[in-house]
Scaffold this active site. Structure first.
Site, PDB file in Angstrom:
ATOM      1  N   LYS A 169       0.813  -1.203   0.020  1.00 19.18           N
ATOM      2  CA  LYS A 169      -0.068   0.111   0.045  1.00 19.18           C
ATOM      3  C   LYS A 169       0.887   1.132  -0.110  1.00 19.18           C
ATOM      4  O   LYS A 169       2.070   1.121   0.387  1.00 19.18           O
ATOM      5  CB  LYS A 169      -0.930  -0.115   1.265  1.00 19.18           C
ATOM      6  CG  LYS A 169      -0.393  -0.130   2.471  1.00 19.18           C
ATOM      7  CD  LYS A 169       0.438   0.506   3.196  1.00 19.18           C
ATOM      8  CE  LYS A 169       0.547   1.866   3.386  1.00 19.18           C
ATOM      9  NZ  LYS A 169       2.063   2.350   4.264  1.00 19.18           N
ATOM     10  N   TYR A 257      -4.535   3.934   6.297  1.00 19.46           N
ATOM     11  CA  TYR A 257      -5.195   2.928   7.371  1.00 19.46           C
ATOM     12  C   TYR A 257      -6.470   3.259   7.673  1.00 19.46           C
ATOM     13  O   TYR A 257      -7.485   2.562   7.857  1.00 19.46           O
ATOM     14  CB  TYR A 257      -4.032   2.557   8.471  1.00 19.46           C
ATOM     15  CG  TYR A 257      -2.810   1.990   8.121  1.00 19.46           C
ATOM     16  CD1 TYR A 257      -2.908   0.777   7.500  1.00 19.46           C
ATOM     17  CD2 TYR A 257      -1.662   2.829   8.349  1.00 19.46           C
ATOM     18  CE1 TYR A 257      -1.585   0.178   6.949  1.00 19.46           C
ATOM     19  CE2 TYR A 257      -0.659   2.343   7.955  1.00 19.46           C
ATOM     20  CZ  TYR A 257      -0.413   1.091   7.444  1.00 19.46           C
ATOM     21  OH  TYR A 257       0.682   0.336   7.407  1.00 19.46           O
TER      22      TYR A 257
HETATM   23  P1  NDP Z   1      12.361   1.242   2.855  1.00 23.15           P
HETATM   24  O1  NDP Z   1      12.950   2.720   2.475  1.00 23.15           O
HETATM   25  O2  NDP Z   1      12.998   0.631   3.947  1.00 23.15           O
HETATM   26  O3  NDP Z   1      12.738   0.274   1.648  1.00 23.15           O
HETATM   27  C1  NDP Z   1      12.395   0.300   0.487  1.00 23.15           C
HETATM   28  C2  NDP Z   1      13.300  -0.657  -0.389  1.00 23.15           C
HETATM   29  O4  NDP Z   1      12.921  -0.211  -1.885  1.00 23.15           O
HETATM   30  C3  NDP Z   1      14.914  -0.154  -0.346  1.00 23.15           C
HETATM   31  O5  NDP Z   1      15.503  -0.693   0.744  1.00 23.15           O
HETATM   32  C4  NDP Z   1      15.422  -0.397  -1.751  1.00 23.15           C
HETATM   33  O6  NDP Z   1      15.659  -1.853  -1.876  1.00 23.15           O
HETATM   34  C5  NDP Z   1      14.176  -0.122  -2.689  1.00 23.15           C
HETATM   35  N1  NDP Z   1      14.315   1.130  -3.378  1.00 23.15           N
HETATM   36  C6  NDP Z   1      14.585   1.048  -4.672  1.00 23.15           C
HETATM   37  N2  NDP Z   1      14.511   2.179  -5.240  1.00 23.15           N
HETATM   38  C7  NDP Z   1      14.601   3.149  -4.196  1.00 23.15           C
HETATM   39  C8  NDP Z   1      14.696   4.319  -4.030  1.00 23.15           C
HETATM   40  N3  NDP Z   1      14.851   5.334  -4.981  1.00 23.15           N
HETATM   41  N4  NDP Z   1      14.738   4.913  -2.644  1.00 23.15           N
HETATM   42  C9  NDP Z   1      14.286   4.210  -1.736  1.00 23.15           C
HETATM   43  N5  NDP Z   1      14.210   2.802  -1.772  1.00 23.15           N
HETATM   44  C10 NDP Z   1      14.420   2.366  -3.151  1.00 23.15           C
HETATM   45  O7  NDP Z   1      10.811   1.468   2.761  1.00 23.15           O
HETATM   46  P2  NDP Z   1       9.687   0.545   3.541  1.00 23.15           P
HETATM   47  O8  NDP Z   1      10.004  -0.823   3.406  1.00 23.15           O
HETATM   48  O9  NDP Z   1       9.458   0.935   4.942  1.00 23.15           O
HETATM   49  O10 NDP Z   1       8.550   0.735   2.379  1.00 23.15           O
HETATM   50  C11 NDP Z   1       8.283   0.150   1.202  1.00 23.15           C
HETATM   51  C12 NDP Z   1       6.961  -0.099   0.778  1.00 23.15           C
HETATM   52  O11 NDP Z   1       6.144  -0.856   1.728  1.00 23.15           O
HETATM   53  C13 NDP Z   1       5.965   1.026   0.608  1.00 23.15           C
HETATM   54  O12 NDP Z   1       5.161   1.081  -0.432  1.00 23.15           O
HETATM   55  C14 NDP Z   1       5.370   1.297   1.999  1.00 23.15           C
HETATM   56  O13 NDP Z   1       4.331   2.139   1.921  1.00 23.15           O
HETATM   57  C15 NDP Z   1       5.057  -0.162   2.201  1.00 23.15           C
HETATM   58  N6  NDP Z   1       5.049  -0.425   3.622  1.00 23.15           N
HETATM   59  C16 NDP Z   1       3.819  -0.979   4.128  1.00 23.15           C
HETATM   60  C17 NDP Z   1       3.678  -1.397   5.326  1.00 23.15           C
HETATM   61  C18 NDP Z   1       2.501  -2.081   5.966  1.00 23.15           C
HETATM   62  O14 NDP Z   1       2.315  -2.188   7.087  1.00 23.15           O
HETATM   63  N7  NDP Z   1       1.732  -2.596   4.992  1.00 23.15           N
HETATM   64  C19 NDP Z   1       4.668  -0.888   6.275  1.00 23.15           C
HETATM   65  C20 NDP Z   1       5.975  -0.204   5.661  1.00 23.15           C
HETATM   66  C21 NDP Z   1       6.009  -0.031   4.626  1.00 23.15           C
HETATM   67  P3  NDP Z   1      16.930  -2.532  -2.285  1.00 23.15           P
HETATM   68  O15 NDP Z   1      17.981  -1.844  -1.433  1.00 23.15           O
HETATM   69  O16 NDP Z   1      16.755  -3.927  -1.847  1.00 23.15           O
HETATM   70  O17 NDP Z   1      16.938  -2.281  -3.526  1.00 23.15           O
END
Ligand code: NDP
Length: 410
Positions: A169, A257
């Protein structure tokens, strides 16, 4: 002295153990006759045979996972905070899913996570290799966990590679993108599900059940608040602070949410929204909306007053009031802790009950729903259109905040 009293304790115990052994042998009890029991009589110490390791019958109500070859294979795309802390650990708690592949833009992290979870090199990919998933038969579902702006492109590429998609989401950064993603899934004949974990959370499900059972009477007024401090010095918040990557501010990240929650708690679609003006702190590194409050009206007459903020800490609360009582979920959408309270009125008096929910994992049932929808060839509980409906509401909230007017929803 009586006859019984004249028998020594040792004699009595030896006699009793002999009798027990005869009875156990007659009944076939595994405790007394293990398959590998020595033929010679066990050494008796102070009247007792020594303890032996033996097999026992299957305990009742054991629930088995599917065997590995029948589980649905997931490729996790984006190894960030949510993927590494919540999703990968919880995949092993599912009954129908297995981790099959990893996709990341960071080769060192990809190697480390791959080694930790037993994903070999040939199932580790960079973002530019997503098309190679077509030839990876271990992968059925691509689970997209990247910043929001990439959800559409990755979804479309995963569908083109012949895979199903589970997407975090918000489903996308515009309703137009959501429509395109749904259309791409239909064209490919593949499933699109949005990862609304709260809809699989046992606490939220119990709240919905109590509302449908009339425990609060007719629900009339809901208050749904989400807040956390956005800290752009942390990697996890850097992209969230940028409109170009997040697509929106607190509303897209956590206010969603409340929008989704009001809809599933009431089981209705809102007919209009009215928002207050957007609040921004003026921090130069933040170009998204940081706080917004809004009201949603529903066909039943119920009203949901909601707020979403990056400027207040630790708010994740749902409160549902009816003419016979109210329900509070606080926190409602936390990963670890949820508390559920039911307050009921009897005349002038009220009583409050805290509900105990024995099973509290929300991630595993969500992942299993995706897998089971595929295995059973049916739509999942939260299909792509569920994400589209929320995006349309989020867009209407921003339009209302800008215009100062109530916005009707089709
Ligand atoms: P993070 O910043 O922790 O992780 C995002 C990952 O996306 C990065 O580690 C990287 O992975 C990849 N990525 C690729 N391009 C980019 C960029 N330009 N900038 C940053 N990251 C990039 O975010 P979250 O894990 O917190 O969130 C990711 C998704 O999950 C979002 O859509 C968020 O809304 C959703 N989410 C949902 C939750 C829920 O409860 N349902 C809770 C938290 C988040 P890599 O290094 O492996 O390439």
């Amino acid at each position: 002295m009586s006859t019984l009293a004249s028998v020594s304790r040792r004699d009595f115990l030896q006699g009793a153990s002999g009798l027990l052994a005869v009875c156990a042998f007659a009944s076939g009890d595994a405790y007394a006759q293990p398959a590998n029991a020595p033929t010679s009589a066990p050494e008796v110490v102070d009247g007792f045979p020594p303890p032996r390791l033996v097999g026992r019958p299957m305990p009742e109500k054991v629930q088995f996972p599917s065997p590995p070859e029948r589980r649905v294979g997931f490729a996790v795309v984006g190894l960030g905070d949510f993927a590494l802390h919540q999703i990968l650990p919880n995949l092993s708690a599912t009954k129908s899913c297995r981790l099959a592949a990893l996709v990341s833009g960071n080769p060192e992290k990809l190697q480390k996570v791959g080694e930790a979870y037993g994903i070999s090199k040939e199932h580790r990919y960079g973002y530019d290799q997503l098309e190679k998933l077509r030839d990876d038969e271990t992968v059925d579902v691509v689970y997209i966990i990247t910043p929001n702006v990439f959800h559409r492109d990755l979804t479309e590429r995963a569908f083109k590679a012949g895979k199903h998609v589970l997407c975090e989401k918000p489903l996308a950064t515009s309703s137009e993108d959501c429509e395109a993603m749904i259309a791409a899934g239909e064209k490919a004949g593949k499933t699109l599900m949005v990862a609304y974990r709260a809809q699989f959370d046992p606490y939220n499900l119990e709240a919905v059940k109590m509302i449908r059972e009339g425990k609060v009477g007719t629900p009339s007024l809901l208050v749904l608040d989400h807040g956390r401090i956005l800290d752009p010095s942390k990697p996890v918040d850097q992209w969230r602070a940028k409109q170009a990557l997040a697509g929106g501010g607190s509303l897209f990240d956590i206010g969603i949410y409340s929008v989704n929650g009001a809809r599933y708690l009431l089981g209705e679609e809102p007919v209009s929204v009215k928002a207050s003006p957007i609040v921004r702190s003026g921090r130069p590194e933040v170009d998204v909306e940081e706080q917004i409050s809004w009201t949603m009206r529903f066909p039943s007459g119920a009203v949901a007053n909601c707020s979403s903020s990056y400027l207040v800490s630790g708010r994740k609360r749902f409160h549902i009031q009816g003419d016979k009582g109210d329900i509070t979920l606080d926190p409602a959408t936390d990963y670890e802790v949820r508390n559920l309270y039911l307050k009921t009125m009897q005349g002038e008096n009220h009583s409050t009950q805290e509900l105990e929910i024995p099973q509290d994992n929300q991630f595993a049932p969500m992942l299993d729903e995706m897998a089971n929808a595929i295995l059973e060839n049916r739509q999942p509980k939260t299909p792509g259109v569920e994400g589209l409906r929320d995006l349309r509401i989020l867009e209407a909230i921003y339009r209302s905040a800008e215009s100062g007017r109530e916005v009707k929803l089709a």
